[in-house]
Design a protein around this motif. Structure first.
Motif, PDB file in Angstrom:
ATOM      1  N   ILE A  54       6.353  -1.750  -2.215  1.00  0.00           N
ATOM      2  CA  ILE A  54       6.056  -1.737  -0.787  1.00  0.00           C
ATOM      3  C   ILE A  54       7.351  -2.164  -0.101  1.00  0.00           C
ATOM      4  CG2 ILE A  54       4.606  -2.602   1.079  1.00  0.00           C
ATOM      5  CD1 ILE A  54       2.524  -3.380  -1.041  1.00  0.00           C
ATOM      6  N   THR A  55       7.816  -1.364   0.823  1.00  0.00           N
ATOM      7  CA  THR A  55       9.096  -1.664   1.453  1.00  0.00           C
ATOM      8  C   THR A  55       9.017  -2.934   2.291  1.00  0.00           C
ATOM      9  OG1 THR A  55       8.687  -0.413   3.488  1.00  0.00           O
ATOM     10  CG2 THR A  55       9.624   0.809   1.619  1.00  0.00           C
ATOM     11  N   ASP A  58       7.701  -2.145   5.699  1.00  0.00           N
ATOM     12  CA  ASP A  58       6.239  -2.051   5.777  1.00  0.00           C
ATOM     13  C   ASP A  58       5.597  -3.429   5.763  1.00  0.00           C
ATOM     14  OD1 ASP A  58       6.244   0.713   5.934  1.00  0.00           O
ATOM     15  OD2 ASP A  58       5.860   1.007   3.804  1.00  0.00           O
ATOM     16  N   ASN A  62       3.508  -6.040   9.709  1.00  0.00           N
ATOM     17  CA  ASN A  62       2.173  -6.610   9.895  1.00  0.00           C
ATOM     18  C   ASN A  62       2.228  -7.792  10.845  1.00  0.00           C
ATOM     19  OD1 ASN A  62       0.272  -5.209   7.836  1.00  0.00           O
ATOM     20  ND2 ASN A  62       2.251  -5.417   6.852  1.00  0.00           N
ATOM     21  N   LEU A  71      -2.718  -5.037   3.607  1.00  0.00           N
ATOM     22  CA  LEU A  71      -1.820  -3.950   3.218  1.00  0.00           C
ATOM     23  C   LEU A  71      -1.621  -3.952   1.702  1.00  0.00           C
ATOM     24  CD1 LEU A  71       0.344  -1.722   3.849  1.00  0.00           C
ATOM     25  CD2 LEU A  71       1.986  -3.611   3.941  1.00  0.00           C
ATOM     26  N   HIS A  75      -2.874  -1.178  -1.270  1.00  0.00           N
ATOM     27  CA  HIS A  75      -1.989  -0.611  -2.291  1.00  0.00           C
ATOM     28  C   HIS A  75      -2.539  -0.885  -3.691  1.00  0.00           C
ATOM     29  CE1 HIS A  75       1.599   0.958  -0.176  1.00  0.00           C
ATOM     30  NE2 HIS A  75       1.204   0.152   0.785  1.00  0.00           N
TER      31      HIS A  75
END
Length: 80
Positions: A54-55, A58, A62, A71, A75
């Motif tokens: 997850i970058t 990203d 949040n 998030l 995933h």
């Protein structure tokens, strides 16, 4: 508090070195003290321990710790 929230809070407090008091699900990332270094640590731990990529962008996008955990939870669910 769900398991993913507990995991994220644990990573932020134990591995990223944030003080536990302000790191609550309702806290904004700013209130919790989540800076770029904490996000980088979180991204590395999530990749190492869960195999998720997850970058940092990203993760940083949040608003709250709960949103961040959600998030990551999405995933994890998609990977299962």
């Amino acid at each position: 508090m769900d398991d993913t929230q507990k995991t994220v809070i644990g990573i932020l407090t134990r591995k990223a070195g944030l003080p536990p008091g302000p790191v609550t699900p309702e806290a904004t990332l700013t209130e919790a003290g989540v800076d770029s270094m904490a996000v980088a640590v979180l991204a590395m731990v999530i990749e190492d321990e869960y195999g998720l990529v997850i970058t940092e962008a990203d993760l940083s996008a949040n608003s709250t710790v709960a949103d961040l955990a959600a998030l990551i939870g999405r995933h994890l669910a998609a990977k299962a």
